[in-house]
Write an enzyme that holds these catalytic residues in place. Structure first.
Site, short mmCIF file in Angstrom:
data_model
loop_
_atom_site.label_atom_id
_atom_site.label_comp_id
_atom_site.label_asym_id
_atom_site.label_seq_id
_atom_site.Cartn_x
_atom_site.Cartn_y
_atom_site.Cartn_z
CD GLU A 242 2.04 -6.98 1.69
OE1 GLU A 242 2.94 -7.74 1.33
OE2 GLU A 242 2.24 -5.78 1.96
N GLY B 37 0.83 -1.20 0.00
CA GLY B 37 0.00 0.00 0.00
C GLY B 37 0.86 1.25 0.00
CB ALA B 38 3.50 2.41 2.34
CG ASN C 111 5.62 -1.92 -19.42
OD1 ASN C 111 5.48 -2.62 -18.41
ND2 ASN C 111 5.23 -2.31 -20.62
N GLY D 3 7.09 -9.29 -15.33
CA GLY D 3 8.49 -8.91 -15.15
C GLY D 3 9.13 -8.46 -16.45
CG ASP E 153 3.83 -2.20 -4.77
OD1 ASP E 153 2.76 -2.83 -4.93
OD2 ASP E 153 4.71 -2.56 -3.97
CB THR F 280 11.68 -4.81 -3.49
OG1 THR F 280 12.63 -5.85 -3.34
CG2 THR F 280 10.62 -4.90 -2.41
N GLY G 47 7.26 -8.10 -19.85
CA GLY G 47 6.38 -6.95 -20.11
C GLY G 47 4.98 -7.16 -19.57
CB THR H 182 2.84 -7.00 -14.51
OG1 THR H 182 2.62 -7.60 -13.23
CG2 THR H 182 1.99 -5.76 -14.62
O1 RIB Z 1 5.38 -5.18 -3.31
C1 RIB Z 1 6.58 -5.11 -2.59
C2 RIB Z 1 6.29 -5.07 -1.11
O2 RIB Z 1 5.79 -6.32 -0.69
C3 RIB Z 1 7.52 -4.85 -0.24
O3 RIB Z 1 7.82 -3.49 -0.07
C4 RIB Z 1 7.16 -5.56 1.06
O4 RIB Z 1 6.87 -4.71 2.10
C5 RIB Z 1 5.95 -6.43 0.70
O5 RIB Z 1 4.84 -5.93 1.25
#
Ligand code: RIB
Length: 296
Positions: A140, A42-43, A267, A213, A243, A239, A216, A211
């Site tokens: 999550e 989310g963040a 992309n 990776g 998002d 990581t 594409g 998606t």
């Molecule tokens: O989508 C990546 C995120 O998944 C990471 O930042 C981690 O916190 C998990 O939540």
């Protein structure tokens, strides 16, 4: 400026970079580096959106530990409104243990306060939800809350976008209520009614984005399944790439672009992210994306 509400997790990421490979079950390998990073699906989306120019309000829950406090301070620094985030006394904020290789990653999340983003909380923030142009959610936080949220959005005519991650037995209602559904190659297999990628992309008729990776992203354009190539960037840390993709996609569609243009923009955003460390710290600003677009 469009106002986007993000309903999802707020985590601190404990990131170990491992170089070429990830450990297998039962295996110990030597890593390269360790750092704590700001994360949470989310963040991360909130920061991606804010860096790309959207007005963002964060919905979710944190604890009263030091990590939670730092996460909120960082979101504020990134110009994300945290006024409506639930603070849970005596609880830890979410922690994600991440192994990041130069190709992919492995993540285990201890959800902590994220699970306190419950239905009663959504009732409390309903007034604020109504003021948003769009709400994007991940899983999550409790799925029951997200399903309920999708109904609240429907009731108020607020666009709802779902990124059903992490994988679990999905409730179909949140997909029925969604304007857009964004999944990776693992999550798509868990969508209700999945037979194969082409069939389910067609069934969603342009509402589903896959998606994959470095392969594409894929959408159904009404006639065919189309692929949009990923950027060829050097991988430092994947990581938060998903998002970042969602941030780019939302900013672009709210800005009036069609889905194909929005996917191309997303992309680029995700491709720029993976060349930097940290889910949030590595995310591109709008100026960097524009600079890339002009030079390519
Ligand atoms: O989508 C990546 C995120 O998944 C990471 O930042 C981690 O916190 C998990 O939540």
């Amino acid at each position: 400026m469009n106002k986007v509400g993000v309903f999802g997790s707020i985590n601190t990421d404990f990131v170990s970079t491992t170089g070429k490979k990830l450990p297998r079950e039962g295996e110990t390998i030597q890593g390269n580096s360790f750092s704590t990073q700001f994360g949470g699906k989310g963040a991360n989306k909130a920061v991606a959106l804010a860096r790309l120019g959207a007005g963002v309000v964060m919905f979710g829950a944190v604890g009263d530990d030091e990590f939670s406090k730092r996460c909120l301070a960082n979101l504020e620094k990134e110009k994300v409104c945290t006024k409506f985030v639930k603070k849970v006394r005596g609880q830890m904020g979410g922690i994600a243990n991440i192994f990041s290789s130069d190709k992919t990653n492995m993540i285990v999340v201890a959800p902590g306060a994220n699970l306190d983003a419950d239905i009663a909380y959504i009732d409390k923030i309903e007034k604020e939800i109504k003021t948003c142009d769009l709400i994007v959610a991940d899983l999550e936080v409790p799925q029951a809350s997200v399903v309920y949220l999708s109904e609240v959005c429907k009731k108020h005519g607020v666009k709802f976008v779902i990124n059903p991650s992490p994988i679990m037995k999905f409730n179909k209602k949140m997909f029925d209520n969604a304007r857009l559904v964004v999944v990776n190659e693992v999550e798509i297999k868990n969508l209700p009614g999945f037979k194969n990628e082409g069939q389910i992309l067609k069934a969603y008729n342009g509402r589903l984005i896959l998606t994959k990776g470095k392969e594409g992203a894929f959408i159904f354009d009404g006639e065919d399944v189309k692929r949009f190539a990923a950027l060829k960037s050097p991988v430092v840390d994947t990581t938060g790439a998903g998002d970042t993709f969602l941030g780019g996609l939302i900013v672009s569609t709210l800005g009036g672009k069609d889905l194909e243009e929005a996917v191309k923009f997303a992309n680029i955003c995700a491709g720029l992210k993976i060349s930097k460390l940290g889910a949030q710290t590595g995310m591109p600003k709008l100026s960097e994306v524009k600079k890339y677009m002009i030079s390519h």
